[in-house]
Design a protein around this motif. Structure first.
Motif, PDB file in Angstrom:
ATOM      1  N   GLY A   1      89.810 137.923 -14.632  1.00  0.00           N
ATOM      2  CA  GLY A   1      89.345 136.547 -14.516  1.00  0.00           C
ATOM      3  C   GLY A   1      89.931 135.808 -13.328  1.00  0.00           C
ATOM      4  O   GLY A   1      91.023 136.131 -12.849  1.00  0.00           O
ATOM      5  N   GLY A   2      89.198 134.786 -12.849  1.00  0.00           N
ATOM      6  CA  GLY A   2      89.621 134.020 -11.681  1.00  0.00           C
ATOM      7  C   GLY A   2      90.916 133.264 -11.894  1.00  0.00           C
ATOM      8  O   GLY A   2      91.682 133.045 -10.956  1.00  0.00           O
ATOM      9  N   GLY A   3      91.184 132.878 -13.147  1.00  0.00           N
ATOM     10  CA  GLY A   3      92.407 132.136 -13.428  1.00  0.00           C
ATOM     11  C   GLY A   3      93.658 132.921 -13.084  1.00  0.00           C
ATOM     12  O   GLY A   3      94.628 132.367 -12.547  1.00  0.00           O
ATOM     13  N   TRP A   4      93.659 134.221 -13.357  1.00  0.00           N
ATOM     14  CA  TRP A   4      94.831 135.043 -13.052  1.00  0.00           C
ATOM     15  C   TRP A   4      94.973 135.260 -11.551  1.00  0.00           C
ATOM     16  O   TRP A   4      96.090 135.366 -11.031  1.00  0.00           O
ATOM     17  CB  TRP A   4      94.740 136.388 -13.779  1.00  0.00           C
ATOM     18  N   ALA A   5      93.860 135.328 -10.831  1.00  0.00           N
ATOM     19  CA  ALA A   5      93.938 135.439  -9.369  1.00  0.00           C
ATOM     20  C   ALA A   5      94.525 134.159  -8.777  1.00  0.00           C
ATOM     21  O   ALA A   5      95.317 134.203  -7.823  1.00  0.00           O
ATOM     22  CB  ALA A   5      92.563 135.714  -8.782  1.00  0.00           C
ATOM     23  N   ILE A   6      94.161 132.998  -9.338  1.00  0.00           N
ATOM     24  CA  ILE A   6      94.759 131.733  -8.894  1.00  0.00           C
ATOM     25  C   ILE A   6      96.248 131.711  -9.247  1.00  0.00           C
ATOM     26  O   ILE A   6      97.074 131.202  -8.483  1.00  0.00           O
ATOM     27  CB  ILE A   6      94.037 130.535  -9.545  1.00  0.00           C
ATOM     28  N   ALA A   7      96.607 132.274 -10.394  1.00  0.00           N
ATOM     29  CA  ALA A   7      98.026 132.349 -10.767  1.00  0.00           C
ATOM     30  C   ALA A   7      98.808 133.183  -9.751  1.00  0.00           C
ATOM     31  O   ALA A   7      99.960 132.860  -9.413  1.00  0.00           O
ATOM     32  CB  ALA A   7      98.163 132.953 -12.164  1.00  0.00           C
ATOM     33  N   ALA A   8      98.182 134.247  -9.248  1.00  0.00           N
ATOM     34  CA  ALA A   8      98.838 135.051  -8.209  1.00  0.00           C
ATOM     35  C   ALA A   8      99.027 134.230  -6.945  1.00  0.00           C
ATOM     36  O   ALA A   8     100.066 134.343  -6.259  1.00  0.00           O
ATOM     37  CB  ALA A   8      98.006 136.297  -7.927  1.00  0.00           C
ATOM     38  N   ASP A   9      98.039 133.388  -6.601  1.00  0.00           N
ATOM     39  CA  ASP A   9      98.171 132.506  -5.445  1.00  0.00           C
ATOM     40  C   ASP A   9      99.318 131.524  -5.653  1.00  0.00           C
ATOM     41  O   ASP A   9     100.114 131.261  -4.733  1.00  0.00           O
ATOM     42  CB  ASP A   9      96.852 131.755  -5.226  1.00  0.00           C
ATOM     43  N   ALA A  10      99.436 130.972  -6.864  1.00  0.00           N
ATOM     44  CA  ALA A  10     100.534 130.052  -7.172  1.00  0.00           C
ATOM     45  C   ALA A  10     101.879 130.744  -6.986  1.00  0.00           C
ATOM     46  O   ALA A  10     102.812 130.176  -6.393  1.00  0.00           O
ATOM     47  CB  ALA A  10     100.393 129.539  -8.606  1.00  0.00           C
ATOM     48  N   ALA A  11     101.986 131.972  -7.471  1.00  0.00           N
ATOM     49  CA  ALA A  11     103.236 132.718  -7.321  1.00  0.00           C
ATOM     50  C   ALA A  11     103.564 132.960  -5.855  1.00  0.00           C
ATOM     51  O   ALA A  11     104.735 132.917  -5.447  1.00  0.00           O
ATOM     52  CB  ALA A  11     103.130 134.049  -8.071  1.00  0.00           C
ATOM     53  N   SER A  12     102.528 133.194  -5.034  1.00  0.00           N
ATOM     54  CA  SER A  12     102.771 133.443  -3.608  1.00  0.00           C
ATOM     55  C   SER A  12     103.338 132.194  -2.928  1.00  0.00           C
ATOM     56  O   SER A  12     104.228 132.294  -2.074  1.00  0.00           O
ATOM     57  CB  SER A  12     101.473 133.884  -2.918  1.00  0.00           C
ATOM     58  N   PHE A  13     102.847 131.010  -3.285  1.00  0.00           N
ATOM     59  CA  PHE A  13     103.387 129.772  -2.721  1.00  0.00           C
ATOM     60  C   PHE A  13     104.853 129.589  -3.105  1.00  0.00           C
ATOM     61  O   PHE A  13     105.690 129.212  -2.273  1.00  0.00           O
ATOM     62  CB  PHE A  13     102.578 128.565  -3.204  1.00  0.00           C
ATOM     63  N   LEU A  14     105.171 129.833  -4.373  1.00  0.00           N
ATOM     64  CA  LEU A  14     106.535 129.626  -4.852  1.00  0.00           C
ATOM     65  C   LEU A  14     107.500 130.626  -4.205  1.00  0.00           C
ATOM     66  O   LEU A  14     108.621 130.263  -3.833  1.00  0.00           O
ATOM     67  CB  LEU A  14     106.567 129.757  -6.372  1.00  0.00           C
TER      68      LEU A  14
END
Length: 405
Positions: free
Chosen positions: A171-184
């Protein structure tokens, strides 16, 4: 910071640059996944193109609006601190977006989160424009820009594919979560760069507003900068209007989605190749070949209007990718070499602001013009005008004389 790395002009010998490169690589990898993940994630929750448009616009408008202020902040404070804080903020907003998508909350919650993310992105861009001069000197500036370009283009090729796989599987939500982790994670790298403190400001010294005016004054009084910005204002409005709006429409009736995907990938491969070559290539007076080559960036638009097949469109997109990345590295190097370091972020913000503002105008007007004059006519005409726009700044003598040593 490694003084040996700076003195030798070899940015990879600088500890600060290596940490910046690592953080930026991680951040770019996540950001390259975000558009695909967000698009399919929003559609999964809403099944509405209108909601997707609203969420995208909610991020774009604040991003553009914050560019000028971001330039003032990045020239006033340590750029590594700015990048650390904005990456942290962007990561937290993406955590919120991921939660909304995964929990299937009302899509209205995405609008303020997207707006906040756009604000952080608008504050980030000027700091990125100025930080290379803090990390490299001499020929190292070109090498640093080329290395960053290589990473940027590699993520543009791999990021959407990874996002597509994640979106299709979990799902797209988990891909966005990966993006969030990359920023942090990127924020953690930026926090360890330890750039020198800027000069201390005395009480009653120059205000932020005065500094922003100084940035505008330098930008508006330097013809070799504002003429290029003006040319790209025209080019961006036409290129993105035709390529992003009419491109999929024309492709759907000619080469199909698979062919369009191949064309986009070919552009990314061309850009990656150019960034690798630019690590070692030196052009003493680079602006004439850089702007001249950008006329090739308009060829895909003309071929779109001419209903060219996949092979010719992909070939033209590949060349356009090479030209675009060649110009990007040259432009970043020229700015970092010839614009005073203390003004870099403010001048860069002016450059990006005025070249970005016309993009929504082009995207909104292109479908209307296509309905009146025909899709093919607008694509071909837009390509022709965009090519001419790239040549106009070459009339400025000071631009033609700019050198990179």
């Amino acid at each position: 910071m490694s003084s040996a790395g700076l003195a030798s002009g070899q940015p990879l010998r600088s500890t600060a640059f290596r940490r910046f490169l690592a953080g930026q690589s991680i951040s770019l990898a996540g950001s390259a996944m975000s558009p695909v993940a967000l698009a399919f994630g929003v559609l999964e929750v809403t099944n509405s193109a209108a909601w997707l448009s609203a969420v995208t616009t909610a991020a774009l408008v604040p991003m553009v609006a914050m560019l000028l202020l971001g330039g003032g902040i990045a020239d006033r404070y340590r750029r590594d601190t700015v990048l650390c804080l904005t990456s942290l903020g962007a990561g937290l907003t993406q955590v919120g977006v991921a939660f909304v998508l995964l929990a299937h909350q009302h899509p209205a919650f995405l609008l303020p989160l997207s707006a906040l993310n756009g604000i952080f992105q608008g504050l980030t861009k000027p700091a990125l424009r100025g930080i290379v001069s803090n990390l490299a000197v001499g020929r190292g500036i070109r090498q640093a820009s080329s290395l960053l370009g290589s990473v940027r283009n590699a993520t543009r090729i791999l990021g959407p594919t990874v996002a597509g796989l994640l979106t299709a599987s979990v799902g797209g939500g988990w891909a966005i979560a990966a993006d969030a982790a990359s920023f942090l994670l990127a924020a953690a790298f930026f926090a360890r760069m330890s750039l020198p403190e800027p000069p201390r400001r005395t009480e009653g010294g120059t205000t932020m507003l005065a500094e922003l005016r100084e940035g505008w004054g330098y930008f508006s009084s330097t013809p070799w900068i504002w003429t290029v910005t003006s040319a790209f204002a025209v080019f961006n409005a036409l290129n993105l209007g035709v390529w992003q709006i009419l491109g999929p429409v024309i492709a759907n009736a000619t080469i199909g989605p698979e062919g369009w995907g191949l064309v986009l990938s070919a552009r990314g491969v061309g850009a990656l190749l150019a960034s690798v070559v630019m690590v070692r290539l030196t052009v003493r007076r680079p602006m004439v070949p850089a702007l001249s080559s950008m006329t090739m960036g308009a060829v895909p638009l003309i071929l779109l209007g001419a209903a060219a097949n996949t092979f010719w469109l992909a070939a033209a997109a590949f060349v356009a990718g090479v030209a675009s990345e060649f110009f990007t590295v040259v432009w970043e190097t020229v700015n970092n070499t010839h614009v005073p370091e203390r003004l870099l972020s403010r001048v860069g913000a002016q450059d990006e602001f005025w070249s970005f503002v016309p993009i929504p105008i082009g995207q909104l007007s292109t479908p209307i013009l296509a309905a009146v004059f025909g899709t093919a006519t607008i694509a071909v005409t837009g390509g022709g005008v965009a090519a001419v726009a790239m040549l106009v700044p070459l009339l400025v003598p000071s631009l033609r004389r700019i050198e990179i040593k």
